[in-house]
Write an enzyme that holds these catalytic residues in place. Structure first.
Site, mmCIF file in Angstrom:
data_model
loop_
_atom_site.group_PDB
_atom_site.id
_atom_site.type_symbol
_atom_site.label_atom_id
_atom_site.label_comp_id
_atom_site.label_asym_id
_atom_site.label_seq_id
_atom_site.Cartn_x
_atom_site.Cartn_y
_atom_site.Cartn_z
ATOM 1 N N GLY A 114 0.879 -1.215 0.097
ATOM 2 C CA GLY A 114 0.007 -0.011 0.035
ATOM 3 C C GLY A 114 0.740 1.272 -0.135
ATOM 4 N N GLY A 116 2.242 2.829 2.293
ATOM 5 C CA GLY A 116 3.446 2.916 3.135
ATOM 6 C C GLY A 116 4.576 2.062 2.229
ATOM 7 N N ASP A 139 -8.280 -0.988 1.537
ATOM 8 C CA ASP A 139 -8.749 0.342 1.851
ATOM 9 C C ASP A 139 -9.339 1.079 0.266
ATOM 10 O OD1 ASP A 139 -6.415 1.095 4.197
ATOM 11 O OD2 ASP A 139 -8.221 -0.129 4.387
ATOM 12 N N ARG A 174 -33.933 -3.032 17.004
ATOM 13 C CA ARG A 174 -32.718 -2.539 17.515
ATOM 14 C C ARG A 174 -32.189 -1.654 16.198
ATOM 15 N NH1 ARG A 174 -30.403 -7.462 20.609
ATOM 16 N NH2 ARG A 174 -30.983 -7.024 22.640
ATOM 17 N N MET A 181 -13.417 -1.428 8.191
ATOM 18 C CA MET A 181 -11.899 -0.792 8.034
ATOM 19 C C MET A 181 -12.058 0.182 6.791
ATOM 20 S SD MET A 181 -9.603 -3.967 8.724
ATOM 21 C CE MET A 181 -8.837 -4.409 10.368
ATOM 22 N N GLU A 234 -13.933 3.210 10.227
ATOM 23 C CA GLU A 234 -13.295 3.472 11.578
ATOM 24 C C GLU A 234 -12.634 4.698 11.600
ATOM 25 O OE1 GLU A 234 -10.325 0.348 11.455
ATOM 26 O OE2 GLU A 234 -9.567 1.164 9.484
ATOM 27 N N HIS A 283 -10.453 -7.855 11.285
ATOM 28 C CA HIS A 283 -9.754 -8.347 10.396
ATOM 29 C C HIS A 283 -10.322 -9.452 9.667
ATOM 30 C CE1 HIS A 283 -6.901 -5.914 12.557
ATOM 31 N NE2 HIS A 283 -5.935 -6.186 11.606
ATOM 32 N N ARG A 286 -9.923 -8.640 6.147
ATOM 33 C CA ARG A 286 -8.485 -8.804 5.423
ATOM 34 C C ARG A 286 -8.474 -10.348 5.232
ATOM 35 N NH1 ARG A 286 -5.013 -5.100 8.113
ATOM 36 N NH2 ARG A 286 -3.324 -6.789 8.183
HETATM 37 O O1 F6P Z 1 -4.580 -0.541 5.633
HETATM 38 C C1 F6P Z 1 -5.510 -1.830 5.697
HETATM 39 C C2 F6P Z 1 -6.025 -2.045 7.116
HETATM 40 O O2 F6P Z 1 -6.808 -3.088 7.279
HETATM 41 C C3 F6P Z 1 -6.559 -0.651 7.681
HETATM 42 O O3 F6P Z 1 -8.051 -0.471 6.888
HETATM 43 C C4 F6P Z 1 -6.578 -0.898 9.189
HETATM 44 O O4 F6P Z 1 -7.016 0.376 9.620
HETATM 45 C C5 F6P Z 1 -5.396 -1.137 9.381
HETATM 46 O O5 F6P Z 1 -4.816 -2.103 8.049
HETATM 47 C C6 F6P Z 1 -5.319 -2.276 10.242
HETATM 48 O O6 F6P Z 1 -3.867 -2.661 10.619
HETATM 49 P P1 F6P Z 1 -3.233 -3.820 11.612
HETATM 50 O O7 F6P Z 1 -3.605 -5.011 10.746
HETATM 51 O O8 F6P Z 1 -1.850 -3.466 11.762
HETATM 52 O O9 F6P Z 1 -4.314 -4.064 12.818
#
Ligand code: F6P
Length: 359
Positions: A114, A116, A139, A174, A181, A234, A283, A286
């Site tokens: 990404g 970084g 993201d 509710r 994320m 988030e 996660h 992810r």
């Molecule tokens: O950049 C991807 C991401 O999943 C973001 O959406 C989230 O805020 C971050 O990484 C979470 O990072 P880590 O895996 O270090 O908890």
């Protein structure tokens, strides 16, 4: 030609499809392929360097994660080193890395990551390393490419969760708040919220007014729809307020945003009297097997990265600019992160459909 692949930053479904396509494309050219484990750790003697062959990547396209593993704390220019007292200092180990690239006879690096990882790639390019990038993040916040692999899978994971939440929220009259994320971008919340008919979508790009959110819940109640689904990114925050930060980042890691859902659910319950619950999808977004869309995009990116190496497009990343895959200089992609445009048709159509953005 000997190339080395690296996966850096948060993992994303589709990484293994990129690795597979890159290895198959490179070996079909008679090239040698190495895999640097855990970001660049493998090039700093902190983890392995693997030899990647057609056999190494057999049957991995549908697997989540990355066979090379990854890290979001592996910047060789600011490598976190733990001191005896538990504190950390950051050490520039780029010289050691460049020496190992030379020693291993690596002609080019393909870095899959990404913003970084792409920023580190820019610094390596500036020091003469032949490097090509593949944008990766759930993201979808990397400029220069319409989308990144991992995003579609994360959105589908969120949609599946929101569909499930509708039935339990309606059964209990509710309000349920689900946090997704996206770091400082709201693409996952926006796409999943619209696709799953959420009632409120809160994203960082549109700071929200809590009273506007609560009025939407009350209005639904008055109209006989006694439940509401709120999806909150988030990184979302109230106008005039700040993002909610987690306190668990390690040195060398970005501050993590998150933790807004629980407080927001409580505030809605306090103000509307409606029983509210919350969850953080976390996660799960992810993990898992990449969707067909992500597998195809990742495969295209992997093949295009090898073509970019062949053409000597150093300092550039592959990018989807439909219907083509092109290459974009790192500097252009990094100039400013991609964010949701509040005037985008998705937002306009969502508002017309009655979805509240809290503002
Ligand atoms: O950049 C991807 C991401 O999943 C973001 O959406 C989230 O805020 C971050 O990484 C979470 O990072 P880590 O895996 O270090 O908890």
């Amino acid at each position: 030609m000997r190339i080395a692949l690296s996966t850096g930053g948060g993992d994303a479904p589709g990484l293994n499809a990129v690795i597979r396509a890159a290895v198959l494309s490179a070996t079909s050219r008679g090239w040698d392929v190495l895999g640097i484990c855990r970001g660049y750790y493998g090039l700093l003697g902190e983890d392995q360097i693997l030899s990647l062959t057609r056999n190494s990547v057999r049957g991995i396209a549908h697997l989540g994660g990355t066979i090379l593993r990854t890290t979001n704390r592996g910047n060789p220019f600011a490598f976190p080193v733990r001191q005896d007292d538990g504190s950390y200092i950051e050490v520039d180990r780029s010289g050691e890395m460049l020496a190992n690239i030379e020693r291993l006879g690596i002609d080019a690096i393909v870095t899959i990551g990404g913003d970084g990882s792409l920023r580190i790639a820019q610094q390596l390019h500036d020091r003469g390393v032949h490097i090509v990038g593949v944008p990766k993040t759930i993201d979808n916040d990397v400029s220069g490419t319409i989308t990144t692999f991992g995003f579609d899978t994360a959105v589908n994971t969120a949609i599946e969760a929101l569909d499930k939440l509708h039935t339990t929220a309606e059964s209990h009259d509710r309000v349920i708040v689900m946090e997704v994320m996206g770091r400082h971008a709201g693409f996952i919340a926006l796409h999943a919220g619209v696709a799953a008919s959420a009632d409120v979508i809160l994203i960082p790009e549109i700071p929200f007014d809590l009273e506007v959110v609560c009025e939407k819940v009350r209005a639904r109640d008055r109209s006989g729809r006694h439940f509401s689904i709120v999806v909150v990114a988030e990184g979302a925050f109230q106008s005039g307020g700040e993002q909610s930060l987690m306190g668990d980042s390690l040195p060398g890691q970005d501050k993590r945003v998150g933790g807004i859902a629980g407080r927001l659910a409580w505030q809605i319950q306090e103000r509307t009297g409606k029983e509210s619950r919350s969850l953080v999808l976390g996660h799960l977004q992810r993990g898992g097997s990449p969707t067909g869309y992500d597998r195809l995009l990742a495969t295209r990116f992997g093949g295009a990265a090898i073509e970019a190496v062949e053409q000597g497009k150093w300092g550039e990343m592959v990018a989807l600019q439909s219907p083509h895959i092109v290459t974009v200089p790192f500097a252009e992609a990094l100039r400013e992160p991609k964010r949701v445009d509040p005037s985008h048709d998705i937002v306009r159509t969502a508002r017309a459909a009655g979805i509240s953005f809290g503002a």
